[in-house]
Structure formats: structure tokens, C-alpha cells
Design an enzyme around this catalytic site. Structure first.
Site, PDB file in Angstrom:
ATOM      1  N   CYS A  97      40.547  34.746  47.238  1.00  0.00           N
ATOM      2  CA  CYS A  97      41.211  35.679  46.316  1.00  0.00           C
ATOM      3  C   CYS A  97      41.423  35.045  44.952  1.00  0.00           C
ATOM      4  O   CYS A  97      42.257  34.137  44.798  1.00  0.00           O
ATOM      5  CB  CYS A  97      42.546  36.122  46.933  1.00  0.00           C
ATOM      6  SG  CYS A  97      43.646  36.980  45.785  1.00  0.00           S
ATOM      7  N   CYS A 146      44.988  35.329  43.425  1.00  0.00           N
ATOM      8  CA  CYS A 146      45.934  34.447  44.119  1.00  0.00           C
ATOM      9  C   CYS A 146      45.960  33.073  43.451  1.00  0.00           C
ATOM     10  O   CYS A 146      47.017  32.434  43.352  1.00  0.00           O
ATOM     11  CB  CYS A 146      45.546  34.284  45.583  1.00  0.00           C
ATOM     12  SG  CYS A 146      45.571  35.816  46.548  1.00  0.00           S
TER      13      CYS A 146
END
Length: 309
Positions: free
Chosen positions: A83, A86
Site C-alpha cells: 500500500c 500507507c
């Protein structure tokens, strides 16, 4: 808790489904401060001792999150190695956790390694951040939020906890609700449903039990759908009621409640009698599952009223 703590949903989140088929191995992250240092409290009241940034798994969730949240707020960071957003948000959270010196704990949860925790917490996209106080989720946001907005959110959280006299000031949840929360943390939806129903039997209309049961039932339905069956039914009849209800559930689970609500309102307009009532009841159940804090609920309620009357 301020309503804004629970309503912050910003762009920049990556849906959990679909995700890259083969994420690279975890790269690890820097170590966390020791107790008594910049990230530790040295034993001050209302301040965490030990590391302020921890990794949490399904096996350690109760001890590291639920139990510790009785003393200080615990902020959950749901992330994955694949991700991109993230990787933008996590360093911000870690830096702020260290800067706040143990006033709250950052608990990092890898959604690939701990899918049951992500499901129980209703995580639909990552990065997802949720604040736990006294064993309950009291606020959240989704997406790679700028540091100044994260700082503001944390300040609101800490201020609200301070007004309550600390995380432990709140009353213990009733036994049935505590059992339901533990079951959801373990991904045991059947046990959670039984516990929520037991709470409603003792306290009819309990808002937390009503919300929890609606969410559990949604998760159980979504887990049992056959997508091939849905495609076949909808190819035959785009307004098939059973298939339409299932698609709405899946659309909500994928993080797009507004679209799901719109489809059900349109289905109500095109049906009558028992079919119309079935769709109406299903839509109301989805309202309960998301709660009135979900921005899409209020306009959908108005649309439902217009479709019915």
C-alpha cells in the site's frame, strides 16, 4: 467524543479488495523507543510505559489493544506492505507517537497477516486509522491524511479523553457487549451475533448492540455470496430483488454505500408488495449497520421517503 473524530474519511485510501496478488515481503520498520526514553513515560500516570509503537496480531490484540486502552488511548494503524499511501502515513503516525511521549500508543496491524482484525474493525480501505479508548473504537479516518490534520485529530482525541478523566474513566462495557467485542476481534461472527442478541434481550433497543448486530449480519451475508450466481441472475433480470440486495451488500463492503443505497432506492421504485417491503427492510438494515455518522445515510433516508411516498 466529538463527532468529527468519527467522520473523517478522506481520499487516498487503497481498497482492500482487490489488492496486488503477490505483495513483496515486509521490509520492516525502525525500532521503537524504550521505556523512559522519548517514547516512554517513565511511569507517569495516564502515560504509557514501554514502546509507544508496537506491532499487533490477532493473538496479541486483546492484551495489547483492548487491555491497554483502559489506561491510555490506542491508535490502530491498518496497513500493508503493498500500500503506497500507507508508506506516507505510517511514518507520520510513528513520529507523532514518539513526540507525544506515551500519551497514546500506536498499534500497527498488517491487514494481510491479520485479515480477521481488519474484518472485525470494518476496514474497507487502507491506510485506516482507528482510536480505541476503554476497549471501544471512538474515532477513525481513512487515507493518507496530511500531518497537520492527523495532529488535529489526535489533539481532539486526547482532549476528549482528558475531559473524561482518562481512558479508564468510562464504565466497563456490559458482559454481553464485551463478549461480542472479543468475538469480533477474533473474527468469530457467529459468537458475536449471539452476544449482541443476548444484550438486546436484556436491554431492548441498546444502540451499540443494534449497530453491532447489524454489522455482524452484513459481514456474514457478504461472506456467503456466490458472485457467479449473482452475475447469472442479473444477466437474466437486472432488477432481480435477491441479486440486487446481495450486490448492495457487496457494494457497501467495498466502501461505496452511496451507490448501494441509490441502487436499492431505485429497486424500491420498480417493485411493489412483498418485494418492495423486502428491499425497504434491507436498506434500513444497512442504515443500521453503518450508523447515522455515515455521510451517505441521511440523503439516502430522504431518497427512501420520496420513493415510498
Amino acid at each position: 467524543m466529538p463527532e468529527s473524530l468519527g467522520g473523517l474519511r478522506l481520499a487516498g485510501a487503497v481498497p482492500l479488495d482487490p489488492k496486488p496478488a503477490a505483495p513483496p515481503p515486509p521490509a520492516g520498520r525502525p525500532g521503537t523507543p524504550p521505556a523512559g526514553g522519548p517514547g516512554g513515560s517513565g511511569g507517569q500516570p495516564g502515560v504509557a510505559t514501554g514502546p509507544v509503537v508496537i506491532d499487533v496480531t490477532e493473538a496479541t490484540f486483546t492484551t495489547e489493544v483492548v487491555d491497554r486502552s483502559m489506561e491510555v488511548p490506542v491508535v490502530l494503524d491498518f496497513w500493508a506492505e503493498w500500500c503506497g499511501p500507507c508508506k506516507q502515513l505510517s511514518p507520520v503516525l510513528e513520529r507523532l507517537a514518539v513526540a507525544d511521549g506515551g500519551r497514546w500508543i500506536l498499534a500497527k496491524i498488517d491487514v494481510d497477516a491479520n485479515p480477521g482484525l481488519a474484518q472485525a474493525a470494518q476496514v474497507q480501505g487502507i491506510p485506516a486509522v482507528k482510536a480505541v479508548v476503554g476497549g471501544r473504537i471512538v474515532g477513525e479516518f481513512t487515507g493518507a491524511v496530511p500531518e497537520r490534520e492527523v495532529r488535529s485529530w489526535l489533539d481532539q482525541l486526547l482532549s476528549a479523553v482528558g475531559e473524561l478523566g482518562g481512558a479508564a474513566a468510562g464504565a466497563e462495557p456490559p458482559p454481553h457487549l464485551a463478549a461480542a467485542q472479543d468475538a469480533m476481534a477474533q473474527g468469530d461472527l457467529d459468537t458475536a451475533a449471539e452476544a449482541f442478541r443476548a444484550q438486546l434481550a436484556e436491554s431492548p433497543g441498546d444502540p451499540e448492540a443494534t449497530l453491532g448486530l447489524a454489522r455482524v449480519e452484513l459481514l456474514r451475508r457478504v461472506g456467503g455470496y456466490d458472485t457467479a450466481w449473482l452475475r447469472e441472475r442479473l444477466a437474466t433480470d437486472p432488477f432481480d430483488v435477491e441479486a440486487g440486495l446481495a450486490v448492495a451488500d457487496l457494494t457497501v463492503a467495498q466502501g461505496d454505500p452511496a451507490t448501494a443505497f441509490g441502487r436499492l432506492v431505485e429497486l424500491i421504485r420498480r417493485t411493489s408488495g412483498d418485494d418492495r417491503e423486502k428491499v425497504r427492510a434491507h436498506l434500513v438494515g444497512l442504515f443500521q449497520a453503518l450508523g447515522d455518522d455515515e455521510p451517505a445515510v441521511a440523503p439516502a433516508r430522504r431518497a427512501l421517503a420520496a420513493a415510498l411516498f
